[in-house]
Design a protein around this motif. Structure first.
Motif, PDB file in Angstrom:
ATOM      1  N   LEU A 166       0.827  -1.207   0.000  1.00 14.37           N
ATOM      2  CA  LEU A 166       0.000   0.000   0.000  1.00 14.37           C
ATOM      3  C   LEU A 166       0.864   1.261   0.000  1.00 14.37           C
ATOM      4  CD1 LEU A 166      -2.750  -1.013   2.602  1.00 14.37           C
ATOM      5  CD2 LEU A 166      -2.762  -1.306   0.115  1.00 14.37           C
ATOM      6  N   SER A 167       2.117   1.122  -0.388  1.00  9.73           N
ATOM      7  CA  SER A 167       3.040   2.258  -0.299  1.00  9.73           C
ATOM      8  C   SER A 167       2.874   3.251  -1.447  1.00  9.73           C
ATOM      9  CB  SER A 167       4.481   1.747  -0.266  1.00  9.73           C
ATOM     10  OG  SER A 167       4.813   1.083  -1.474  1.00  9.73           O
ATOM     11  N   GLN A 168       2.148   2.877  -2.489  1.00  9.05           N
ATOM     12  CA  GLN A 168       1.988   3.772  -3.634  1.00  9.05           C
ATOM     13  C   GLN A 168       0.606   4.416  -3.633  1.00  9.05           C
ATOM     14  OE1 GLN A 168       2.813   1.654  -7.233  1.00  9.05           O
ATOM     15  NE2 GLN A 168       4.963   1.341  -6.762  1.00  9.05           N
ATOM     16  N   VAL A 169       0.517   5.575  -4.241  1.00  5.99           N
ATOM     17  CA  VAL A 169      -0.776   6.218  -4.465  1.00  5.99           C
ATOM     18  C   VAL A 169      -1.353   5.636  -5.759  1.00  5.99           C
ATOM     19  CG1 VAL A 169      -1.956   8.385  -4.944  1.00  5.99           C
ATOM     20  CG2 VAL A 169      -0.090   8.321  -3.281  1.00  5.99           C
ATOM     21  N   GLN A 170      -2.544   5.078  -5.652  1.00  6.89           N
ATOM     22  CA  GLN A 170      -3.149   4.367  -6.774  1.00  6.89           C
ATOM     23  C   GLN A 170      -3.768   5.358  -7.773  1.00  6.89           C
ATOM     24  OE1 GLN A 170      -2.798   0.992  -6.931  1.00  6.89           O
ATOM     25  NE2 GLN A 170      -1.623   1.243  -5.033  1.00  6.89           N
ATOM     26  N   PRO A 171      -3.825   4.983  -9.066  1.00  9.69           N
ATOM     27  CA  PRO A 171      -4.468   5.851 -10.059  1.00  9.69           C
ATOM     28  C   PRO A 171      -5.964   5.955  -9.812  1.00  9.69           C
ATOM     29  CG  PRO A 171      -3.914   3.724 -11.016  1.00  9.69           C
ATOM     30  CD  PRO A 171      -3.274   3.759  -9.670  1.00  9.69           C
ATOM     31  N   ALA A 172      -6.579   6.955 -10.421  1.00  6.63           N
ATOM     32  CA  ALA A 172      -7.989   7.269 -10.157  1.00  6.63           C
ATOM     33  C   ALA A 172      -8.927   6.116 -10.478  1.00  6.63           C
ATOM     34  CB  ALA A 172      -8.393   8.510 -10.946  1.00  6.63           C
ATOM     35  N   ASP A 173      -8.592   5.307 -11.469  1.00  3.05           N
ATOM     36  CA  ASP A 173      -9.485   4.215 -11.857  1.00  3.05           C
ATOM     37  C   ASP A 173      -9.173   2.893 -11.132  1.00  3.05           C
ATOM     38  OD1 ASP A 173      -7.057   3.713 -13.005  1.00  3.05           O
ATOM     39  OD2 ASP A 173      -7.836   3.325 -15.035  1.00  3.05           O
TER      40      ASP A 173
END
Length: 636
Positions: free
Chosen positions: A397-404
């Motif tokens: 969960l260390s990354q910011v996920q894309p909007a979709d």
């Protein structure tokens, strides 16, 4: 008024004192009970019952007394200080105490599996799966660790004048902190005044069962655990010198040096004529017997009793509810025994024959061929907390996920047999059982989706008991996803944000102040070195607030703030200290108004005030101490 704590925890060794404050303004005598010793005990000797301020029945109360009518005393209002001396005294003895170093508070088991399994378990007898009611010769009391079940002999084949109804299994009257919801209860137990056989019942292993060959030697030591309750109708006349657990054989035949009890079993755990738990065995090197004694035991109360022979310390110690008793043995190791001789629950023996029966109940009982620590005793629970060693989240969960992005599953490791459930913003989204390989995988009922911060809780449970949750954050961007840059790579941005407080405990809420120009902007915070999402917020009055996860590791961290597109605004250094929040909640007495700050003694860490209190306690013990010498009889 008499205060007697000589039979309390640690044999009264906690220096417990009763304080009397004569409150002339309010015509009352205020009584408080404190222990100035607890806060300076070695942390390894602390137990879950240790506290510097005791507030149980008759430990914190007031007695009305009209001093004017009784003594003719009057109070000049000008002399009244308004200082509560009792609260000041409690504050003094509580200095530096937050309770974190004491033994963990006991919890009720969530299921029969909610206990610490011990390597080297020889036998573990339990009653929770035995049907309630009378135990007869067809009833099997299982040994869940080995092949040594117990049974009851047919009553027409015993010398005791017993009836079938004298021995039952109950699921209602079981020890609260035992994971096994059952017990065997022995009723109608008494001695024959004419000298004939006692009325008693008992359970026994077979001769030659695996447990009868247990080599509880001086190299590894041993641990014996059980839960015991004396019947409310227990009497010294009928029930003295009986045993709850006996290892059979005869001391004389086994070569044990014991002139007082040559025919007694090679070891036993029972009750004296003065209602003290008594354990006796023999050292394997010298063949000399040794005996351990508890304080007085009240009928009707359940107690966990453990005997630990630790060769590394050269001691044999009895623990009652996790607290060592005062009268133990040193320079002993191992247990002399005779192979093939059975283990018995419910009676002592004399030259292998049942002798004096236990009047009361016996819960689950375990024999282990090594010395256990108190943290491994049967009343302890399995570690299923999210910040414990048996749980880890494997999904990154260390990354910011894309909007979709749609996150539809999570995986990790846990305690075998436990259940893990996922909550998103407090709503259950799915659960799974931890497999035999220690792994779990959960497919969510509804995927985590939508831009913003999504708070997750992973809760591991055993039966009805939940562990502390593991909290995590999923951040989904308004556009493309991004990976937060490590602040260490951007030294020029250090100090551009201010974090309050700079030192905090995991789970605390922190405020992040940002430079001008970001009002109304969505900001996400991460902690490093390994990036851990702390949460997001919209800047209001130049700041955002986020609640840090309970699982945030102690130590120095770099906290950085990012815009929704991944641009780092700034970063700063913080210190995570699990004890940082103790000033608000750890002092049970609170800070008394006007209390002077005590000068610390660097060599000991004990305040001068506490030393004065300890000195007064010692003086009182010398002046008021009364020693009672009680003669004991042998079990025979």
């Amino acid at each position: 008024m008499l205060t007697d704590y000589q039979m309390a925890a640690d044999g009264g060794g906690n220096g417990i004192m009763s304080l009397f404050e004569f409150d002339l303004s309010n015509n009352a005598i205020d009584i408080e009970t404190v222990s100035p010793w607890v806060t300076v005990k070695h942390e390894e000797s602390l137990t879950s019952s240790d506290t510097p301020v005791l507030d149980g029945p008759w430990q914190s109360f007031s007695l009305p007394l009209d001093f004017g009518a009784r003594f003719g005393w009057t109070v000049d209002a000008a002399d009244e200080t308004g200082v509560d001396l009792s609260e000041r005294a409690k504050a003094i003895v509580s200095e530096g105490w937050d309770g974190d170093d004491a033994g963990a508070a006991l919890e009720r088991a969530g299921s029969p599996a909610d206990y610490i399994e011990a390597e080297g378990t020889v036998a573990h007898w339990r009653f929770g799966e035995v049907p309630e009611g009378v135990i007869d010769e067809n009833t099997v009391v299982p040994d869940i660790a080995g092949g040594s079940p117990m049974h009851r002999n047919p009553i027409d084949e015993t010398d005791a004048p017993e009836e079938l109804e004298d021995l039952i299994v109950t699921h209602e009257n079981a020890a609260f902190y035992s994971a096994d919801a059952g017990a065997s209860c022995f009723t109608n137990v008494y001695r024959d005044a004419a000298g004939g056989p006692d009325r008693l019942s008992f359970l026994t292993t077979e001769y030659g069962a695996p447990a009868t060959f247990a080599d509880l030697n001086s190299d590894a030591g041993y641990t014996i655990e059980t839960f015991l309750q004396l019947d409310a109708d227990w009497t010294e006349t009928d029930n003295r010198w009986s045993a709850a657990l006996t290892r059979g054989g005869a001391r004389e035949w086994a070569g044990i040096n014991d002139g007082s009890d040559p025919g007694a079993g090679v070891s036993w755990l029972g009750i004296s004529n003065l209602r003290e738990y008594q354990f006796s065995a023999a050292d394997t090197a010298s063949s000399n017997s040794y005996t351990l004694w508890s304080g007085e035991i009240m009928p009707g109360a359940w107690h966990h009793v453990a005997i630990v022979n630790d060769p590394a310390r050269n001691t044999a110690i009895m623990y009652v509810d996790g607290v060592p008793v005062l009268r133990n043995a040193s320079n002993v190791a191992g247990m002399v025994a005779e192979d093939y001789m059975p283990w018995l629950i419910g009676t002592s023996t004399w030259y292998t024959e049942p002798d004096h029966g236990w009047h009361g109940c016996v819960g689950e009982t375990r024999i282990v061929e090594q010395a256990l620590d108190t943290g491994e005793f049967l009343y302890n629970r399995v570690d299923i907390d999210g910040d414990g060693g048996s749980f880890a989240l494997g999904t990154d969960l260390s990354q910011v996920q894309p909007a979709d992005a749609e996150i539809a599953a999570f995986e990790g490791i846990g305690h075998v047999g436990a259940t893990v459930r996922v909550e998103v913003a407090g709503e259950d989204r799915g659960s799974a059982e931890v497999g035999s390989d220690g792994r779990w995988s959960i497919a969510l009922d509804e995927a985590v989706a939508g831009s913003g911060t999504h708070e997750l809780s992973f809760v591991q449970s055993i039966g009805t008991r939940d562990g502390k949750p593991y909290r995590a954050v999923v951040v989904i961007a308004e556009d493309a996803g991004w990976t937060p840059a490590d602040p260490e790579s951007m030294p020029d941005l250090e100090g551009r944000i201010t974090i309050t407080p700079e030192t905090f405990a995991p789970g605390d809420t922190i405020t992040i102040e940002l430079p001008e120009g970001y009002e109304g902007t969505a900001i996400t915070a991460f902690a490093f070195s390994a990036p851990t999402a702390l949460g997001s917020g919209t800047v209001v009055d130049g700041a955002i607030t986020v609640t840090t996860p309970m699982t945030l590791a102690a130590g120095v961290h770099r906290v950085a703030a990012y815009t929704a597109g991944g641009e780092m605004v700034g970063w700063n250094t913080v210190f995570v200290d699990p004890a940082a929040g103790s000033a608000e909640s750890g002092d049970p007495a609170g800070e008394a108004a006007g209390s002077p700050s005590a000068e610390e003694l660097a060599a000991t860490g004990i305040t001068t005030t506490a030393l004065v209190v300890l000195a007064l306690a010692a003086a009182a013990a010398v002046v008021l101490g009364v020693f009672a010498v009680r003669r004991r009889r042998s079990i025979g």
